[in-house]
Design a protein around this motif. Structure first.
Motif, PDB file in Angstrom:
ATOM      1  N   GLY A 190       2.139   7.503  -4.727  1.00 20.62           N
ATOM      2  CA  GLY A 190       2.510   8.655  -5.649  1.00 20.62           C
ATOM      3  C   GLY A 190       1.294   8.492  -6.801  1.00 20.62           C
ATOM      4  N   ALA A 191       0.829   7.047  -6.998  1.00 21.02           N
ATOM      5  CA  ALA A 191      -0.133   7.062  -7.987  1.00 21.02           C
ATOM      6  C   ALA A 191      -1.463   7.520  -7.551  1.00 21.02           C
ATOM      7  CB  ALA A 191      -0.234   5.472  -8.478  1.00 21.02           C
ATOM      8  N   TYR A 192      -1.665   7.526  -6.236  1.00 21.91           N
ATOM      9  CA  TYR A 192      -2.827   7.927  -5.512  1.00 21.91           C
ATOM     10  C   TYR A 192      -2.882   9.589  -5.796  1.00 21.91           C
ATOM     11  CZ  TYR A 192      -6.414   9.207  -2.331  1.00 21.91           C
ATOM     12  OH  TYR A 192      -7.523  10.050  -1.512  1.00 21.91           O
ATOM     13  N   ALA A 193      -1.829   9.982  -5.391  1.00 18.35           N
ATOM     14  CA  ALA A 193      -1.655  11.302  -5.463  1.00 18.35           C
ATOM     15  C   ALA A 193      -1.730  12.074  -6.690  1.00 18.35           C
ATOM     16  CB  ALA A 193      -0.427  12.043  -4.715  1.00 18.35           C
ATOM     17  N   LEU A 194      -1.479  11.276  -7.751  1.00 15.87           N
ATOM     18  CA  LEU A 194      -1.371  11.847  -9.091  1.00 15.87           C
ATOM     19  C   LEU A 194      -2.735  11.367  -9.699  1.00 15.87           C
ATOM     20  CD1 LEU A 194       2.125  10.940 -10.125  1.00 15.87           C
ATOM     21  CD2 LEU A 194       1.313  13.289  -9.816  1.00 15.87           C
ATOM     22  N   GLY A 195      -3.598  10.826  -9.005  1.00 16.45           N
ATOM     23  CA  GLY A 195      -4.778  10.370  -9.765  1.00 16.45           C
ATOM     24  C   GLY A 195      -4.923   9.483 -10.566  1.00 16.45           C
ATOM     25  N   VAL A 196      -3.842   8.404 -10.718  1.00 19.51           N
ATOM     26  CA  VAL A 196      -4.014   7.348 -11.569  1.00 19.51           C
ATOM     27  C   VAL A 196      -4.564   5.848 -11.230  1.00 19.51           C
ATOM     28  CG1 VAL A 196      -2.326   8.647 -13.046  1.00 19.51           C
ATOM     29  CG2 VAL A 196      -1.446   6.897 -11.387  1.00 19.51           C
ATOM     30  N   LEU A 197      -4.778   5.944  -9.878  1.00 19.31           N
ATOM     31  CA  LEU A 197      -5.218   4.542  -9.314  1.00 19.31           C
ATOM     32  C   LEU A 197      -6.663   4.410  -9.954  1.00 19.31           C
ATOM     33  CD1 LEU A 197      -4.153   4.343  -5.822  1.00 19.31           C
ATOM     34  CD2 LEU A 197      -3.258   2.849  -7.591  1.00 19.31           C
ATOM     35  N   GLY A 198      -7.139   3.117 -10.034  1.00 17.37           N
ATOM     36  CA  GLY A 198      -8.494   2.956 -10.400  1.00 17.37           C
ATOM     37  C   GLY A 198      -9.354   2.924  -9.260  1.00 17.37           C
ATOM     38  N   GLU A 199     -10.619   3.214  -9.329  1.00 15.95           N
ATOM     39  CA  GLU A 199     -11.629   3.632  -8.377  1.00 15.95           C
ATOM     40  C   GLU A 199     -11.470   2.672  -7.341  1.00 15.95           C
ATOM     41  OE1 GLU A 199     -16.438   4.323  -7.911  1.00 15.95           O
ATOM     42  OE2 GLU A 199     -15.504   4.217  -9.923  1.00 15.95           O
ATOM     43  N   ALA A 200     -11.457   1.370  -7.527  1.00 13.50           N
ATOM     44  CA  ALA A 200     -11.291   0.396  -6.526  1.00 13.50           C
ATOM     45  C   ALA A 200     -10.292   0.439  -5.678  1.00 13.50           C
ATOM     46  CB  ALA A 200     -11.540  -1.071  -6.911  1.00 13.50           C
ATOM     47  N   GLU A 201      -9.079   0.465  -6.225  1.00 15.37           N
ATOM     48  CA  GLU A 201      -7.731   0.709  -5.725  1.00 15.37           C
ATOM     49  C   GLU A 201      -7.696   2.016  -4.905  1.00 15.37           C
ATOM     50  OE1 GLU A 201      -5.158  -1.323  -5.502  1.00 15.37           O
ATOM     51  OE2 GLU A 201      -6.459  -2.998  -6.081  1.00 15.37           O
ATOM     52  N   ALA A 202      -8.191   3.214  -5.332  1.00 15.87           N
ATOM     53  CA  ALA A 202      -8.259   4.457  -4.559  1.00 15.87           C
ATOM     54  C   ALA A 202      -9.077   4.307  -3.256  1.00 15.87           C
ATOM     55  CB  ALA A 202      -8.718   5.680  -5.631  1.00 15.87           C
ATOM     56  N   PHE A 203     -10.067   3.524  -3.417  1.00 20.14           N
ATOM     57  CA  PHE A 203     -10.945   3.381  -2.194  1.00 20.14           C
ATOM     58  C   PHE A 203     -10.165   2.678  -1.349  1.00 20.14           C
ATOM     59  CE2 PHE A 203     -14.279   0.959   0.418  1.00 20.14           C
ATOM     60  CZ  PHE A 203     -14.799   2.157   0.831  1.00 20.14           C
ATOM     61  N   ARG A 204      -9.349   1.542  -1.745  1.00 14.90           N
ATOM     62  CA  ARG A 204      -8.858   0.935  -0.567  1.00 14.90           C
ATOM     63  C   ARG A 204      -7.627   1.521  -0.183  1.00 14.90           C
ATOM     64  NH1 ARG A 204     -10.609  -3.645  -3.883  1.00 14.90           N
ATOM     65  NH2 ARG A 204      -8.908  -3.342  -5.512  1.00 14.90           N
ATOM     66  N   ARG A 255       0.761  -1.211   0.134  1.00 17.31           N
ATOM     67  CA  ARG A 255       0.052  -0.232  -0.082  1.00 17.31           C
ATOM     68  C   ARG A 255       0.984   1.350  -0.041  1.00 17.31           C
ATOM     69  NH1 ARG A 255      -4.233  -1.064  -2.301  1.00 17.31           N
ATOM     70  NH2 ARG A 255      -5.640  -2.427  -1.268  1.00 17.31           N
ATOM     71  N   HIS A 256       2.044   1.231   0.719  1.00 14.17           N
ATOM     72  CA  HIS A 256       2.716   2.533   0.806  1.00 14.17           C
ATOM     73  C   HIS A 256       3.292   2.892  -0.618  1.00 14.17           C
ATOM     74  CE1 HIS A 256       2.771   2.446   4.936  1.00 14.17           C
ATOM     75  NE2 HIS A 256       3.812   1.433   5.105  1.00 14.17           N
ATOM     76  N   GLY A 257       3.395   1.757  -1.569  1.00 18.50           N
ATOM     77  CA  GLY A 257       3.873   1.861  -2.891  1.00 18.50           C
ATOM     78  C   GLY A 257       2.863   2.634  -3.892  1.00 18.50           C
ATOM     79  N   SER A 283     -12.539  12.161   3.333  1.00 18.17           N
ATOM     80  CA  SER A 283     -11.909  12.833   2.289  1.00 18.17           C
ATOM     81  C   SER A 283     -12.461  14.240   2.090  1.00 18.17           C
ATOM     82  CB  SER A 283     -12.108  12.147   0.947  1.00 18.17           C
ATOM     83  OG  SER A 283     -11.266  12.724  -0.045  1.00 18.17           O
ATOM     84  N   CYS A 284     -11.635  15.452   2.049  1.00 17.26           N
ATOM     85  CA  CYS A 284     -12.279  16.612   2.174  1.00 17.26           C
ATOM     86  C   CYS A 284     -11.400  17.307   0.769  1.00 17.26           C
ATOM     87  CB  CYS A 284     -11.724  17.454   3.241  1.00 17.26           C
ATOM     88  SG  CYS A 284     -12.548  16.567   4.823  1.00 17.26           S
ATOM     89  N   GLU A 285     -12.008  18.720   0.573  1.00 14.26           N
ATOM     90  CA  GLU A 285     -11.283  19.340  -0.682  1.00 14.26           C
ATOM     91  C   GLU A 285     -11.470  20.667  -0.365  1.00 14.26           C
ATOM     92  OE1 GLU A 285     -11.945  19.223  -5.594  1.00 14.26           O
ATOM     93  OE2 GLU A 285     -13.436  18.400  -4.062  1.00 14.26           O
ATOM     94  N   LEU A 286     -10.291  21.500  -0.762  1.00 10.82           N
ATOM     95  CA  LEU A 286     -10.423  23.036  -0.896  1.00 10.82           C
ATOM     96  C   LEU A 286     -10.864  23.360  -2.278  1.00 10.82           C
ATOM     97  CD1 LEU A 286     -10.278  25.506   0.801  1.00 10.82           C
ATOM     98  CD2 LEU A 286      -7.761  25.845   0.169  1.00 10.82           C
TER      99      LEU A 286
END
Length: 227
Positions: A11-25, A6-8, A167-170
């Protein structure tokens, strides 16, 4: 998936390239991992610059087009005005994001932080504006600091929200009614300390009417009106 794997994904999560399921996990992992939460915040300036480039670039421009001389001049000008201790990390993220997006053209930027030669005066940062507010209904406190840049605004938000995890957003709302996402973050569970995030907007400070902190589901948490 194990925690180390998960630590790995940070970077993909921050850049928004993870799939929806992976981002949720991965967001479930963020709730329990302060290290990854900090890393996601570190990636925000570079992520924001990539998004601004995408929004401002016509669809007819090839994604691997090389940056022109004017873009490079603006980059170097930004570096020269911000070559100060404590801000080097943002400069590296800014330069790296434009180089990667524009096709990997080689740009050598030196920000080693050497002392200015005798008799020279360091360029002063543009003045900043700051606003803070606690929402009476949600109890969420937020402080937003804006500073004008060549590309729009550099924005820092400090939030204290004890009702995580969520999860929050400005959001920056312009005087013309347009909205831009400044930065997003995951509020950990049982977290009583304030979180600090960095972001940016293509709007200048005088073009922004107000800021809103919302949840990923659109729930309003707090509004901060520009001075």
């Amino acid at each position: 998936m194990r925690s180390l794997e998960r630590h790995g994904d940070v970077g993909a999560y921050a850049l928004g390239v993870l799939g929806e399921a992976e981002a949720f996990r991965f967001e479930d992992h963020l709730v329990e991992c302060a290290q990854c939460t900090a890393f996601v915040s570190e990636y925000r300036p570079a992520t924001r610059q990539l998004m601004l480039y995408r929004q401002s670039t016509p669809r007819t421009v090839h994604p691997f087009a090389a940056p022109g001389p004017r873009l490079l001049d603006r980059l170097l000008g930004e570096v020269s005005t911000r070559n100060r201790a404590g801000r080097r990390r943002f400069l590296f993220a800014l330069a790296a994001s434009v180089v990667l997006t524009a096709g990997g053209s080689a740009i050598a930027l030196s920000a080693a932080g050497h002392d200015a030669p005798s008799g020279t005066v360091a360029a002063a940062d543009p003045p900043s504006s700051q606003m803070a507010r606690t929402d009476a209904e949600t109890g969420v406190w937020a402080q937003v600091t804006t500073r004008e840049r060549l590309s729009g605004s550099e924005i820092e938000v400090v939030v204290k929200d004890v009702k995580g995890p969520r999860s929050c957003e400005l959001i920056a709302i312009g005087k013309d009614g347009s909205e831009q996402s400044v930065t997003t973050w995951m509020e950990p569970a049982n977290h009583e300390d304030a979180l600090t995030m960095q972001g940016g907007s293509s709007m200048r400070p005088d073009e922004i009417r107000r800021f809103e902190v919302r949840t990923a589901d659109g729930e309003h948490l707090v509004t901060l009106n520009s001075p």
